[in-house]
Design a protein around this motif. Sequence first.
Motif, short mmCIF file in Angstrom:
data_model
loop_
_atom_site.label_atom_id
_atom_site.label_comp_id
_atom_site.label_asym_id
_atom_site.label_seq_id
_atom_site.Cartn_x
_atom_site.Cartn_y
_atom_site.Cartn_z
N LYS A 1 0.85 -1.19 0.00
CA LYS A 1 0.00 0.00 0.00
C LYS A 1 0.88 1.24 0.00
O LYS A 1 1.99 1.20 0.55
N PHE A 2 0.37 2.31 -0.54
CA PHE A 2 1.09 3.58 -0.43
C PHE A 2 0.13 4.75 -0.57
O PHE A 2 -0.94 4.62 -1.16
N TYR A 3 0.54 5.86 0.01
CA TYR A 3 -0.25 7.09 -0.10
C TYR A 3 0.25 7.92 -1.27
O TYR A 3 1.44 7.96 -1.55
N ILE A 4 -0.69 8.61 -1.94
CA ILE A 4 -0.26 9.69 -2.82
C ILE A 4 -1.05 10.95 -2.47
O ILE A 4 -2.16 10.89 -1.93
N SER A 5 -0.45 12.08 -2.74
CA SER A 5 -1.09 13.36 -2.45
C SER A 5 -0.61 14.40 -3.45
O SER A 5 0.30 14.13 -4.24
N GLY A 6 -1.24 15.55 -3.41
CA GLY A 6 -0.79 16.66 -4.26
C GLY A 6 -0.90 16.38 -5.75
O GLY A 6 -0.01 16.77 -6.52
N LEU A 7 -1.97 15.71 -6.17
CA LEU A 7 -2.15 15.43 -7.61
C LEU A 7 -2.24 16.73 -8.39
O LEU A 7 -3.12 17.57 -8.15
N THR A 8 -1.33 16.91 -9.34
CA THR A 8 -1.27 18.14 -10.13
C THR A 8 -1.07 17.76 -11.59
O THR A 8 -0.36 16.79 -11.88
N GLY A 9 -1.73 18.51 -12.48
CA GLY A 9 -1.54 18.24 -13.90
C GLY A 9 -0.97 19.45 -14.61
O GLY A 9 -1.15 20.59 -14.17
N VAL A 10 -0.28 19.21 -15.71
CA VAL A 10 0.11 20.30 -16.60
C VAL A 10 -0.60 20.02 -17.92
O VAL A 10 -0.48 18.93 -18.48
N THR A 11 -1.39 20.99 -18.36
CA THR A 11 -2.19 20.77 -19.57
C THR A 11 -1.30 20.86 -20.81
O THR A 11 -0.16 21.32 -20.74
N VAL A 12 -1.86 20.41 -21.93
CA VAL A 12 -1.09 20.49 -23.18
C VAL A 12 -0.76 21.93 -23.53
O VAL A 12 0.19 22.21 -24.25
N ARG A 13 -1.56 22.88 -22.98
CA ARG A 13 -1.24 24.29 -23.22
C ARG A 13 -0.20 24.84 -22.25
O ARG A 13 0.18 25.99 -22.30
N GLY A 14 0.20 24.00 -21.30
CA GLY A 14 1.25 24.42 -20.37
C GLY A 14 0.76 25.01 -19.06
O GLY A 14 1.56 25.52 -18.28
N ASP A 15 -0.56 24.96 -18.82
CA ASP A 15 -1.07 25.48 -17.54
C ASP A 15 -0.96 24.42 -16.45
O ASP A 15 -1.28 23.26 -16.69
N THR A 16 -0.54 24.87 -15.27
CA THR A 16 -0.49 23.95 -14.12
C THR A 16 -1.82 24.01 -13.39
O THR A 16 -2.36 25.08 -13.15
N LEU A 17 -2.31 22.84 -13.03
CA LEU A 17 -3.65 22.75 -12.48
C LEU A 17 -3.66 21.76 -11.32
O LEU A 17 -3.25 20.62 -11.47
N ALA A 18 -4.11 22.24 -10.14
CA ALA A 18 -4.24 21.30 -9.01
C ALA A 18 -5.44 20.41 -9.27
O ALA A 18 -6.54 20.90 -9.52
N LEU A 19 -5.24 19.11 -9.28
CA LEU A 19 -6.33 18.19 -9.62
C LEU A 19 -7.10 17.72 -8.40
O LEU A 19 -8.28 17.43 -8.48
N SER A 20 -6.42 17.65 -7.27
CA SER A 20 -7.10 17.21 -6.06
C SER A 20 -6.27 17.60 -4.84
O SER A 20 -5.05 17.55 -4.87
#
Lengths: 235, 355
Positions: A59-78
Amino acid sequence: MIRKILFISCFMIFKNMVTGQTYNTTAIIFNFNFNQSPFQLKKEYITDAGESIQVYKMKFYISGLTGVTVRGDTLALSKEHFLIDVADSSSQLIKVQAPQLQYLFFTIGVDSLKNTSGIQNGVLDPSRGMFWTWNSGYIMAKLEGVSSQANTAGNRFTHDVGGFRSPFNSTRKIRLLIPQNKINNTSVYIEVNLAKWFSGKYPILLKEQPICHTPSLLAMQLADNFVTSFTTSEN
Amino acid sequence: MPNKKIHILFLLLVICTAWITTDRFAFKPKPVKFEIPKGWPQPVYDFTKNPLTQEGILLGKTIFYDPQISKDGTISCGSCHQQFGAFNTYDHTLSHGLENMLTTRNAPALFNLAWQKEFMWDGGINHLDLQFLAPLTAHNEMGETIDQVITKMKASPQYKKMFKAAFGDEIISTERIGKALSQFLLTLVSSNSKYDKVKRGEANFNLPESLGYEIFKQKCINCHTEPLFTDFSYRDIGIPEDTYLKDKGRMKITGLSTDSLKFRVPSLRNVAISFPYGHDGRFYSLMNVFEHYRRNMVVTKNTDPVLQNKLPLSNYEIGQLKAFLGTLTDSVFLQDNRFAPPGINDGKPPIDNHQ
């Protein structure tokens, strides 16, 4: 419960109508393998160092899910923490609202504030067995099982990786490039190769180090190894 | 007409909000104000995250004294934290767990916890709400799992009622158990010793007490800082490692060799009745502690800088110091019915004296 669902759905529809912001649902899916063979709990595998293992818990934890869009914008996902458990397939699917992504970032582990601010709920509830009670802090990732090479009671090995304070901060950042070969990419497949746990960066022999129960150098090395387990795939 | 739709949805949202919050309006636990004794620092516990209420404190006290939370139903928190010993284990070196097992440490006295940031002799626990999980789950203390405790509580109509009174509904969770216990523990304030009365101008030291206080201020106050009588630091005071227990203290938490054999400086409040002393209870009486400081210390490079030459104390000084330390006993606290086990209305200590 029904009241809450009604409230939340009502609120979501209202919010969407007001803000007009709707994204597609992107599914983030974790698949486990052991050097490319499909991974199963309790099945025997041979590590890169030639040791035999059967895994009982992973098992493991993950946190701070973040995406970078194809246009280059950074977006917090959760803002949530997720507990990914090999034994629980529902935990291996995370749905987020996002436009088409090029990169996916996340942290393996639990952020330090949650390690120091008392008892948490949900997947962070200490009753989930991922918390050290005698040395407050979360186990970021654990791999436990048996190995005939482990010189311990019942040949059991327990690699519990935790620690959030310097110099033994065992959280790790993951940065993955998402393959862009499909139009309308609505799924991101993350492949986790558990063989790397023992060999990704530092060779760890169960013969020598079957137990990890403290924030320590061994925990840091296992964390560094685990980082190399993660890749994205195209299917 | 999207506008009309928005209005209808908004109305629905308002109705839903009202509906979901009706229980909240009916839920009114009685708040309890936490009094900070005059001249004391601000507590470190964040009361805004867990406001004290009569219902919460009562629930916490019930859990504290409930042996059913242990695996075999024999050990409660109160088993090892007894009021007449300022919530230590009175007259026991190592605390006892289930099935005749001993732990590796002396159960510390419990009071003034709102001012304490880290818990256990090695400071391994970083929040009061989390503290109960360690003795609850340790195999040689209560030996129980959190899930089992919650299952047992859910089966009890009394607990369900008490959780609802304290938190607004019947949900029983790890967090709520921890918060309720903290509420009770936070009320354990010891600030009515003779020393406190002297400081407030309500009493006077006799001659040995006041001479002892002067010696205390020269020789002890560096670590046992007023008004809490500890600076909450971790120090090696030259107690050699027990070859059986092999307890490295703070090093177990930090992994640093410089923290080897360091333990938290204990408060000296109620010290005269909270024997035995030391992290493993090896000092039977105050006299043993004074002998340790002036003669028996094993000084190494890790030993605290202020104790590199041990702590010279004459027989005369020890006599006066003992008189002063006696003024730190808070008999109001030791006999306060609010803290007593359910059914016991008189917290009188057993007749015994180890000074």
